[in-house]
Design an enzyme around this catalytic site. Sequence first.
Site, short mmCIF file in Angstrom:
data_model
loop_
_atom_site.label_atom_id
_atom_site.label_comp_id
_atom_site.label_asym_id
_atom_site.label_seq_id
_atom_site.Cartn_x
_atom_site.Cartn_y
_atom_site.Cartn_z
N GLY A 12 25.56 42.88 32.41
CA GLY A 12 26.40 42.43 31.29
C GLY A 12 25.80 41.21 30.61
N ARG A 76 23.42 50.24 32.79
CA ARG A 76 22.91 51.48 33.38
C ARG A 76 21.39 51.39 33.50
NH1 ARG A 76 24.40 56.25 30.08
NH2 ARG A 76 24.31 57.39 32.04
N GLY A 116 22.33 39.92 37.05
CA GLY A 116 23.30 39.67 38.12
C GLY A 116 22.87 40.38 39.39
N ASP A 117 23.85 40.58 40.24
CA ASP A 117 23.60 41.18 41.55
C ASP A 117 22.86 42.52 41.46
OD1 ASP A 117 24.10 40.35 44.15
OD2 ASP A 117 25.47 42.04 44.40
N GLY A 118 23.30 43.39 40.55
CA GLY A 118 22.71 44.73 40.42
C GLY A 118 21.25 44.65 40.01
N THR A 139 25.73 35.23 35.41
CA THR A 139 27.04 35.89 35.36
C THR A 139 28.08 34.86 34.93
OG1 THR A 139 28.86 36.87 36.61
CG2 THR A 139 27.30 35.60 37.90
N ASP A 141 30.97 35.13 35.91
CA ASP A 141 31.94 35.12 37.01
C ASP A 141 31.69 34.00 38.02
OD1 ASP A 141 32.84 37.48 35.84
OD2 ASP A 141 31.54 38.73 37.09
N ASP A 143 29.99 34.08 40.69
CA ASP A 143 30.30 34.58 42.04
C ASP A 143 29.05 34.86 42.89
OD1 ASP A 143 29.39 36.74 40.61
OD2 ASP A 143 31.00 38.09 41.18
N ARG A 176 59.13 31.40 26.30
CA ARG A 176 58.64 32.65 26.87
C ARG A 176 57.73 32.40 28.06
NH1 ARG A 176 56.48 35.71 21.50
NH2 ARG A 176 58.46 36.59 20.86
N ARG A 185 35.75 39.58 37.88
CA ARG A 185 35.57 40.60 38.93
C ARG A 185 36.42 40.24 40.15
NH1 ARG A 185 29.57 42.56 39.91
NH2 ARG A 185 29.27 40.43 40.60
N HIS A 286 36.25 40.37 26.46
CA HIS A 286 34.86 40.01 26.18
C HIS A 286 34.69 38.77 25.30
CE1 HIS A 286 34.51 43.99 27.88
NE2 HIS A 286 33.29 43.63 28.22
O1 F6P Z 1 30.46 40.45 35.47
C1 F6P Z 1 30.83 40.05 34.19
C2 F6P Z 1 32.02 40.81 33.68
O2 F6P Z 1 32.36 40.30 32.42
C3 F6P Z 1 33.22 40.81 34.62
O3 F6P Z 1 33.94 39.59 34.58
C4 F6P Z 1 33.98 42.01 34.11
O4 F6P Z 1 34.80 42.56 35.12
C5 F6P Z 1 32.88 42.96 33.73
O5 F6P Z 1 31.73 42.18 33.52
C6 F6P Z 1 33.18 43.77 32.51
O6 F6P Z 1 32.10 44.63 32.30
P1 F6P Z 1 31.97 45.57 31.02
O7 F6P Z 1 31.47 44.72 29.89
O8 F6P Z 1 30.96 46.57 31.45
O9 F6P Z 1 33.30 46.13 30.74
#
Ligand code: F6P
Length: 366
Positions: A12, A76, A116-118, A139, A141, A143, A176, A185, A286
């Site tokens: 991403g 991908r 990232g990890d992948g 990332t 995230d 993480d 509200r 994630r 996003h």
């Molecule tokens: O890992 C980054 C991230 O933005 C996550 O926070 C989220 O779950 C995921 O990617 C969303 O991925 P995509 O853009 O493929 O929907």
Amino acid sequence: MIKKIALTTGGGDCPGLNAVIRAVVRSAVNFYSWEVLGIQDGFEGLLSMRGIMELTPFRVRGILPRGGTILGTTNRGNPFKYTVKVGDKVEERDLSGRVLENLALLGVDALIMIGGDGTLTIGSELMKMGVNIVGVPKTIDNDLSATEVTFGFNTAVTTATEALDKLHTTAESHHRIMILEVMGRTAGWIALQSGIAGGADIILIPEIPFDLDIVADSIKRREKKGSKFSIIVVAEGAAPKGEHTFFKEYKIGERTVKTLGGIGQYVSDVLSEKLSMESRVTVLGHLQRGGSPTTYDRFLATRFGIKAVDLVAEGKFGMMVCLRAGKIESAPIEEAIGQIKNVDPQGEVVKMAEKLGLNLGREPIV
Ligand code: F6P
């Protein structure tokens, strides 16, 4: 002896990717006098050999404040499990040999992979096949356990905090419950930090399965004390105690894509029924990955890019750059992958939130 390196972004996108690209190119060309090739769309570009471009300091001019990646990216295109359509069927093929052949054809001595990890897992496998790999973790995230912070995180938290500031207005005016669903994630870093910085009343994170009766009680207590609204931040990976994480499914042609999402609406539906209060959900999505990186992320990404080039020069392949105790260091990619860094449910930041009087969907531990 290094003469030519290649650079790719995978997974991403994330604010700060262009700052890494710029730093790599400027340092590799100006300081080491190497040639740099940019590979488009991650491994898709290496497999197809389409859109491979020479990156010069002139070519990367003006990209520092830009979000996304000038190289393009994809989730991908894993060369070890590349999906191809054969007739009506979709099959997975190992095309890693082609990656090696194409890198040799291009005369590339080392490959810097920003991902990232992948992406880093693929990098580690290619390393075993003899490719000189250096990794740069990214990332929003935050993480990845090998590094204290990843670039992109600060920008994402800033965007979420600004959203919370804006949601306060309507929450207060209309009495509200306003819910903000954020990314992350399986980690609650974005929710926790933006929730604290944005003055949320309730923060729900994946690391603490929540109880909505406890959340509802905390809203009632706030009401008794005169606050007729509540702001909730919920991480996309958070789930009620004993229940599953929420996912959404999309069809893209014949492919089904599953993404985290939907927990915000669930929390809203349950709470508005329990409390007879109006509730609204904003899914930030996003927006957290887009836009110009913050100063912090530009600086960290630049430091990472410079260090990645130095690692190549020192022949430290199979390593990735990281931030430890404020210093830019390196760690073996092999050790870093698969090691997810989660929020400690008994940790300092969680306790701090509870001392502030925030509700985390459980009875406070402090
Ligand atoms: O890992 C980054 C991230 O933005 C996550 O926070 C989220 O779950 C995921 O990617 C969303 O991925 P995509 O853009 O493929 O929907």
